[in-house]
Scaffold this motif. Structure first.
Motif, PDB file in Angstrom:
ATOM      1  N   SER A  28      66.634 -80.948 -38.986  1.00 50.38           N
ATOM      2  CA  SER A  28      66.422 -82.384 -39.146  1.00 50.38           C
ATOM      3  C   SER A  28      65.522 -82.585 -40.360  1.00 50.38           C
ATOM      4  CB  SER A  28      65.780 -82.997 -37.899  1.00 50.38           C
ATOM      5  OG  SER A  28      64.450 -82.541 -37.772  1.00 50.38           O
ATOM      6  N   GLU A  40      68.379 -86.959 -27.254  1.00 53.22           N
ATOM      7  CA  GLU A  40      67.270 -86.119 -26.815  1.00 53.22           C
ATOM      8  C   GLU A  40      66.068 -86.233 -27.757  1.00 53.22           C
ATOM      9  OE1 GLU A  40      68.323 -82.077 -26.042  1.00 53.22           O
ATOM     10  OE2 GLU A  40      70.327 -82.593 -25.322  1.00 53.22           O
ATOM     11  N   ASP A  41      64.887 -86.058 -27.180  1.00 49.23           N
ATOM     12  CA  ASP A  41      63.662 -85.919 -27.984  1.00 49.23           C
ATOM     13  C   ASP A  41      63.394 -84.429 -28.141  1.00 49.23           C
ATOM     14  OD1 ASP A  41      63.078 -88.630 -28.317  1.00 49.23           O
ATOM     15  OD2 ASP A  41      62.233 -88.727 -26.297  1.00 49.23           O
ATOM     16  N   CYS A  42      63.535 -83.935 -29.338  1.00 53.09           N
ATOM     17  CA  CYS A  42      63.430 -82.496 -29.573  1.00 53.09           C
ATOM     18  C   CYS A  42      62.150 -82.160 -30.331  1.00 53.09           C
ATOM     19  CB  CYS A  42      64.632 -81.991 -30.356  1.00 53.09           C
ATOM     20  SG  CYS A  42      66.218 -82.299 -29.532  1.00 53.09           S
ATOM     21  N   ASP A  80      70.919 -80.421 -36.096  1.00 52.43           N
ATOM     22  CA  ASP A  80      70.960 -80.599 -34.647  1.00 52.43           C
ATOM     23  C   ASP A  80      71.287 -82.055 -34.335  1.00 52.43           C
ATOM     24  OD1 ASP A  80      70.646 -80.682 -31.938  1.00 52.43           O
ATOM     25  OD2 ASP A  80      68.762 -79.553 -31.920  1.00 52.43           O
ATOM     26  N   SER A  90      72.113 -83.394 -31.546  1.00 54.27           N
ATOM     27  CA  SER A  90      71.828 -83.848 -30.185  1.00 54.27           C
ATOM     28  C   SER A  90      70.457 -84.517 -30.085  1.00 54.27           C
ATOM     29  CB  SER A  90      71.897 -82.667 -29.212  1.00 54.27           C
ATOM     30  OG  SER A  90      70.861 -81.727 -29.492  1.00 54.27           O
ATOM     31  N   CYS A  91      69.672 -84.454 -31.161  1.00 56.89           N
ATOM     32  CA  CYS A  91      68.298 -84.973 -31.151  1.00 56.89           C
ATOM     33  C   CYS A  91      68.186 -86.288 -31.923  1.00 56.89           C
ATOM     34  CB  CYS A  91      67.345 -83.944 -31.744  1.00 56.89           C
ATOM     35  SG  CYS A  91      67.323 -82.386 -30.838  1.00 56.89           S
ATOM     36  N   ARG A  92      67.276 -87.137 -31.464  1.00 62.32           N
ATOM     37  CA  ARG A  92      67.074 -88.437 -32.113  1.00 62.32           C
ATOM     38  C   ARG A  92      66.660 -88.302 -33.576  1.00 62.32           C
ATOM     39  NH1 ARG A  92      67.081 -92.492 -28.375  1.00 62.32           N
ATOM     40  NH2 ARG A  92      66.656 -91.901 -26.211  1.00 62.32           N
ATOM     41  N   ASP A  93      65.999 -87.203 -33.908  1.00 61.82           N
ATOM     42  CA  ASP A  93      65.528 -87.026 -35.283  1.00 61.82           C
ATOM     43  C   ASP A  93      66.659 -87.056 -36.303  1.00 61.82           C
ATOM     44  OD1 ASP A  93      63.029 -86.794 -34.289  1.00 61.82           O
ATOM     45  OD2 ASP A  93      62.814 -84.637 -34.592  1.00 61.82           O
TER      46      ASP A  93
END
Length: 323
Positions: free
Chosen positions: A169, A237-239, A192, A194-197
């Protein structure tokens, strides 16, 4: 009476020649390892097996070629005094870190190539003084993250190469100041999705689509989908990634605070971290063989210089006694 005059002239000529040799020891013509072109101000030290940057690079150098060597680190003063430099090529070395401030004096630099090294991270503000930079190559490193604001001062940057790294990210707003950007390479990173970033990068790519070339090549890890196609529902997700400043969840903090000292396991401390804690630091670099040779030749030249001065003084005294 011509003897003392001739001796004085000889002394001036010899001292001038020695000083010239000492100041130009980098260039092959003076016994150094690099090829220097006085007309183009180009210094080529590429493919010499160097483990350290040669000393006494001419202050008026415009282009400095240091690619395809064995540089594993740089002292923070590596390019001090080279404020005329517009092109610096460090690609194809073994650089693992960059010291903060190493490029701060290169205020006229337009091209910086750092590709094909082993960089895992960048110091905050590493490019802040390079406001004239138009081409920045960072591809084929091991970058796992980018510092917040790392490109904020690069308003003239035209090309940015970040492909073939380990980026998952980027920080929010990291590309927002790149108002002159026309080309960016982001592919071959394990983004990635799947993460909000990832949403900042996805939205930025959609916004710049059609105005910045190659921008659509960024794909999610595994190549299943383009980053620009990711929706908020997919990136839910929050990663937490290594080398980021994401806050620690409060549940973990509460658990640690309520634990007894006896329940906290001992964590092994790597030797290098312990040394850093004590203030121990490795030297920036060890002298290379060419540098050692240049140093030896410099000492020999200095000795010869003093011998000739002594001879000239004795010569003058001899003629004064005769007069």
């Amino acid at each position: 009476m011509m003897g003392p005059v001739l001796a004085a002239c000889l002394l001036i000529i010899l001292s001038t020649a020695w000083i010239s040799q000492a100041n130009g020891a980098t260039c092959k013509k003076d016994g150094g390892v690099c090829t220097c072109n006085d007309q183009t101000k180009n210094v080529d030290c590429s493919s010499k097996g160097l483990t350290a940057i040669p000393i006494n690079i001419p202050a008026d150098t415009d282009r400095l070629q240091l690619h395809m060597n064995k540089l594993s680190s740089l002292p923070h003063t590596a390019f001090h005094g080279l404020n005329k430099l517009t092109f610096l090529n460090l690609q194809g070395n073994k650089l693992q870190t960059l010291p903060a401030g190493v490029f701060d004096q290169l205020k006229n630099l337009e091209t910086l190539w750092l590709s094909q090294n082993q960089l895992k991270s960048l110091p905050p503000g590493i490019f802040d003084k390079l406001t004239k930079l138009t081409d920045l190559q960072l591809f084929q490193n091991q970058l796992q993250s980018l510092p917040h604001g790392v490109f904020d001062k690069l308003t003239n940057l035209n090309k940015l190469w970040l492909q073939n790294n380990q980026l998952r990210s980027v920080p929010q707003g990291v590309f927002d100041s790149l108002s002159s950007l026309s080309t960016i390479s982001l592919e071959a990173n394990p983004w990635d999705c799947s993460c909000r970033d990832i949403l900042y990068l996805s939205n930025w790519i959609r916004e710049k689509k059609g105005t910045v070339s190659n921008i659509e090549a960024a794909e999610c890890d595994g190549g299943t989908k383009a980053v620009l196609e990711i929706t908020e529902e997919e990136a839910a997700e929050d990663c937490v990634y290594p080398n980021t400043t994401t806050a620690i969840p409060t549940t973990i903090i509460t658990t640690l605070a309520s634990s007894n000292d006896d329940d906290i396991p001992e964590l092994p401390v790597p030797q290098e971290n312990f040394q850093k804690f004590l203030g121990y630091q490795e030297p920036d670099h060890l002298p290379t063989q060419p540098q050692c040779l240049m140093s030896i030749s410099g000492y020999l030249g200095l000795m010869m210089f003093f011998v000739l001065i002594s001879a000239a003084i004795l010569y003058v005294i001899h003629f004064l006694k005769k007069a």
